[in-house]
Design a protein around this motif. Structure first.
Motif, PDB file in Angstrom:
ATOM      1  N   LEU A 180       0.863  -1.197   0.000  1.00  0.00           N
ATOM      2  CA  LEU A 180       0.000   0.000   0.000  1.00  0.00           C
ATOM      3  C   LEU A 180       0.892   1.237   0.000  1.00  0.00           C
ATOM      4  CD1 LEU A 180      -2.737  -1.127   2.560  1.00  0.00           C
ATOM      5  CD2 LEU A 180      -2.804  -1.236   0.061  1.00  0.00           C
ATOM      6  N   SER A 181       1.465   1.522  -1.146  1.00  0.00           N
ATOM      7  CA  SER A 181       2.475   2.577  -1.257  1.00  0.00           C
ATOM      8  C   SER A 181       1.905   3.982  -1.080  1.00  0.00           C
ATOM      9  CB  SER A 181       3.183   2.472  -2.614  1.00  0.00           C
ATOM     10  OG  SER A 181       2.250   2.573  -3.678  1.00  0.00           O
ATOM     11  N   GLN A 182       0.599   4.160  -1.287  1.00  0.00           N
ATOM     12  CA  GLN A 182      -0.009   5.485  -1.135  1.00  0.00           C
ATOM     13  C   GLN A 182      -0.489   5.743   0.295  1.00  0.00           C
ATOM     14  OE1 GLN A 182       0.039   7.626  -3.722  1.00  0.00           O
ATOM     15  NE2 GLN A 182       1.049   6.009  -4.893  1.00  0.00           N
ATOM     16  N   LEU A 183      -0.469   4.730   1.137  1.00  0.00           N
ATOM     17  CA  LEU A 183      -1.003   4.860   2.491  1.00  0.00           C
ATOM     18  C   LEU A 183      -0.180   5.848   3.314  1.00  0.00           C
ATOM     19  CD1 LEU A 183      -3.300   3.594   4.179  1.00  0.00           C
ATOM     20  CD2 LEU A 183      -1.614   2.002   5.103  1.00  0.00           C
ATOM     21  N   ARG A 184      -0.881   6.813   3.951  1.00  0.00           N
ATOM     22  CA  ARG A 184      -0.212   7.835   4.750  1.00  0.00           C
ATOM     23  C   ARG A 184      -0.722   7.887   6.185  1.00  0.00           C
ATOM     24  NH1 ARG A 184       2.588   7.000   1.353  1.00  0.00           N
ATOM     25  NH2 ARG A 184       3.485   8.338  -0.260  1.00  0.00           N
ATOM     26  N   PHE A 185      -1.963   7.459   6.416  1.00  0.00           N
ATOM     27  CA  PHE A 185      -2.551   7.538   7.752  1.00  0.00           C
ATOM     28  C   PHE A 185      -3.120   6.163   8.112  1.00  0.00           C
ATOM     29  CE2 PHE A 185      -2.769  11.642   5.705  1.00  0.00           C
ATOM     30  CZ  PHE A 185      -2.282  12.518   6.684  1.00  0.00           C
ATOM     31  N   LEU A 186      -2.526   5.529   9.129  1.00  0.00           N
ATOM     32  CA  LEU A 186      -2.935   4.182   9.527  1.00  0.00           C
ATOM     33  C   LEU A 186      -3.199   4.151  11.024  1.00  0.00           C
ATOM     34  CD1 LEU A 186      -3.347   1.148   9.031  1.00  0.00           C
ATOM     35  CD2 LEU A 186      -0.876   0.862   9.300  1.00  0.00           C
ATOM     36  N   SER A 187      -4.375   3.653  11.402  1.00  0.00           N
ATOM     37  CA  SER A 187      -4.740   3.556  12.812  1.00  0.00           C
ATOM     38  C   SER A 187      -5.305   2.160  13.079  1.00  0.00           C
ATOM     39  CB  SER A 187      -5.776   4.633  13.161  1.00  0.00           C
ATOM     40  OG  SER A 187      -6.041   4.636  14.546  1.00  0.00           O
ATOM     41  N   VAL A 188      -4.610   1.396  13.932  1.00  0.00           N
ATOM     42  CA  VAL A 188      -5.028   0.034  14.268  1.00  0.00           C
ATOM     43  C   VAL A 188      -5.000  -0.126  15.795  1.00  0.00           C
ATOM     44  CG1 VAL A 188      -4.822  -2.375  13.521  1.00  0.00           C
ATOM     45  CG2 VAL A 188      -3.709  -0.601  12.202  1.00  0.00           C
ATOM     46  N   ALA A 189      -5.490   0.864  16.501  1.00  0.00           N
ATOM     47  CA  ALA A 189      -5.447   0.856  17.962  1.00  0.00           C
ATOM     48  C   ALA A 189      -6.465  -0.126  18.541  1.00  0.00           C
ATOM     49  CB  ALA A 189      -5.714   2.267  18.493  1.00  0.00           C
ATOM     50  N   ARG A 190      -6.117  -0.656  19.721  1.00  0.00           N
ATOM     51  CA  ARG A 190      -7.022  -1.512  20.501  1.00  0.00           C
ATOM     52  C   ARG A 190      -7.523  -2.714  19.705  1.00  0.00           C
ATOM     53  NH1 ARG A 190      -7.721   3.644  21.378  1.00  0.00           N
ATOM     54  NH2 ARG A 190      -9.339   3.780  19.774  1.00  0.00           N
ATOM     55  N   ASN A 191      -6.574  -3.484  19.207  1.00  0.00           N
ATOM     56  CA  ASN A 191      -6.862  -4.769  18.570  1.00  0.00           C
ATOM     57  C   ASN A 191      -6.113  -5.868  19.314  1.00  0.00           C
ATOM     58  OD1 ASN A 191      -8.506  -4.740  15.804  1.00  0.00           O
ATOM     59  ND2 ASN A 191      -7.475  -2.778  15.988  1.00  0.00           N
ATOM     60  N   LYS A 192      -5.835  -6.991  18.663  1.00  0.00           N
ATOM     61  CA  LYS A 192      -5.180  -8.118  19.333  1.00  0.00           C
ATOM     62  C   LYS A 192      -3.924  -8.554  18.590  1.00  0.00           C
ATOM     63  CE  LYS A 192      -9.613  -9.769  21.145  1.00  0.00           C
ATOM     64  NZ  LYS A 192     -10.587 -10.895  21.215  1.00  0.00           N
ATOM     65  N   LEU A 193      -3.193  -7.587  18.047  1.00  0.00           N
ATOM     66  CA  LEU A 193      -2.011  -7.900  17.251  1.00  0.00           C
ATOM     67  C   LEU A 193      -0.850  -8.346  18.141  1.00  0.00           C
ATOM     68  CD1 LEU A 193      -2.005  -4.868  14.765  1.00  0.00           C
ATOM     69  CD2 LEU A 193      -2.914  -7.166  14.361  1.00  0.00           C
ATOM     70  N   PRO A 194      -0.284  -9.544  17.904  1.00  0.00           N
ATOM     71  CA  PRO A 194       0.902  -9.971  18.655  1.00  0.00           C
ATOM     72  C   PRO A 194       2.200  -9.440  18.036  1.00  0.00           C
ATOM     73  CG  PRO A 194       0.118 -11.769  17.293  1.00  0.00           C
ATOM     74  CD  PRO A 194      -0.843 -10.634  17.086  1.00  0.00           C
ATOM     75  N   PHE A 195       2.165  -9.171  16.727  1.00  0.00           N
ATOM     76  CA  PHE A 195       3.347  -8.645  16.022  1.00  0.00           C
ATOM     77  C   PHE A 195       2.891  -8.025  14.712  1.00  0.00           C
ATOM     78  CE2 PHE A 195       3.138 -13.327  15.601  1.00  0.00           C
ATOM     79  CZ  PHE A 195       2.661 -13.401  14.312  1.00  0.00           C
ATOM     80  N   LEU A 196       3.814  -7.386  14.005  1.00  0.00           N
ATOM     81  CA  LEU A 196       3.555  -6.761  12.715  1.00  0.00           C
ATOM     82  C   LEU A 196       4.124  -7.628  11.595  1.00  0.00           C
ATOM     83  CD1 LEU A 196       4.491  -3.070  13.621  1.00  0.00           C
ATOM     84  CD2 LEU A 196       2.217  -4.109  13.578  1.00  0.00           C
TER      85      LEU A 196
END
Length: 383
Positions: free
Chosen positions: A235-251
């Motif tokens: 997603l090369s055009q992506l500038r604003f990403l918000s993934v708060a309050r989820n269950k992610l163990p890693f990226l």
């Protein structure tokens, strides 16, 4: 095409403002044509006081019917044979300016039994308790912005991908559990720039989600996400990403390829990075399929479902990238390393209440050699 005549032009807004229109007609020239740069059929009204003229765009199909009737009348066709209707005042919808924006914020105001104006470009229908997306909405081909936040929508129809002009889509505060792969392969790939899926029940996004290459804003807050698409770096055009309050163990490994202005990963249960405790799924020697698949990806050989079985294409699409740049599929070494989020984003919201701006990043290695080289560099850096 020019027609000298007497013309009286009045604004329909004058009576509502307590004003009167001009009292008599003015000598004018009507011209039918197109602007210098092209772009539709226009009617130009020029007077002595305003020679450049006022311009009005004409509906081509309606204009053809109108001119056809005038041509028949000019040839002397009898009144009974002419396609004429009885003169009557037009409907209000025919003389009013086409409606391009509509906001609905309660169920009692939602037009369940009526169609929406086909000219709508922006539509908000929030707090209407909608269990699904109305078919009337899916017919609005000019729609650029659609806000269906705070409803009861559980599933997205594939036909939402037929909204060819859609740039902004908000589905915040619904009951969604997924975002279908078919939507990611629809025309939304070329149009969608902003997507808000926050406050739903989504656990994972499909690998095809990264086909939405025009995304600039993406909000995934307050879901049940256990992972992000592993090729999110596409997603090369992506500038604003918000993934708060989820269950992610890693990226995912490709997260490091993003170039963001703002990033929010607060409130995820990130695991402690463990670069010295790898998960080894490396098979030695490599299978013939692994050799062939790696070669296909490394040499960028074209493939499709017309050439290979669909399950093999799926496996190739899910290939992983080693730190050395080469591909691996089912045979690899996997570990997590520490990533400073400022390396991919200008503004970073703290990951936790301890003030950290670091998160674990999943990393793959295609061979023991690649992992050994990484391990040597890692051990040197902590000495």
């Amino acid at each position: 095409m020019r027609l000298p005549c007497e013309v009286w032009v009045a604004s329909r807004l004058l009576p509502s403002a307590g004003l009167r229109g001009p009292g008599r007609a003015a000598r004018a020239v009507l011209a039918l044509g197109k602007p210098p740069g092209g772009g539709g059929v226009w009617l130009q009204v020029s007077t002595a006081r305003h020679r450049p003229g006022a311009k009005y765009q004409a509906n081509v199909s309606h204009l053809k019917t109108f001119l056809s009737a005038m041509k028949l009348a000019d040839r002397g066709t009898s009144e009974e044979s002419l396609p004429l209707s009885t003169l009557a005042p037009p409907k209000a919808s025919e003389v009013e300016k086409p409606k391009t924006k509509m906001t609905i914020t309660s169920r009692k105001d939602y037009p369940f039994t009526q169609s929406f104006p086909y000219t709508l470009e922006q539509l908000q229908a929030s707090y209407c308790k909608l269990p699904r997306i109305d078919m009337h909405i899916l017919c609005l081909k000019r729609l650029r912005k659609l806000d269906l936040s705070h409803n009861l929508i559980k599933k997205l129809p594939v036909t939402i991908g037929d909204l060819v002009s859609l740039q902004e889509l908000s589905l915040q505060g619904n009951l969604l559990e997924s975002f279908g792969a078919a939507l990611c392969n629809s025309t939304l790939r070329k149009s969608l720039q902003s997507l808000d899926l926050s406050q739903n029940k989504i656990k994972a996004l499909p690998a095809q989600f990264c086909q939405l290459r025009e995304l600039i804003h993406l909000k995934l807050d307050d879901n049940d996400l256990i992972r992000l698409p592993f090729k999110i770096g596409q997603l090369s055009q992506l500038r604003f990403l918000s993934v708060a309050r989820n269950k992610l163990p890693f990226l995912p490994n490709s997260f490091g390829k993003l170039s963001l202005e703002s990033l929010d990963l607060f409130g995820n249960p990130f695991e402690q990075p463990s670069p010295l405790a790898p998960d080894i799924q490396l098979k030695i020697p490599l299978t013939l399929w692994e050799h062939s698949a790696r070669a296909t990806i490394n040499y960028r050989l074209p493939y499709s479902c017309h050439v290979l079985p669909s399950h093999l294409c799926h496996d190739l699409d899910m290939s992983k990238s080693c730190h050395c740049g080469r591909a691996c599929l089912s045979s690899f070494i996997q570990t997590t390393v520490t990533m400073n989020l400022h390396s991919v984003a200008h503004t970073v919201v703290l990951v936790d209440n301890m003030g950290s701006t670091e998160a674990p990043l999943l990393r793959y290695f295609c061979s023991l050699t690649c992992y050994s080289q990484f391990l040597d560099r890692h051990l040197q850096s902590i000495r």
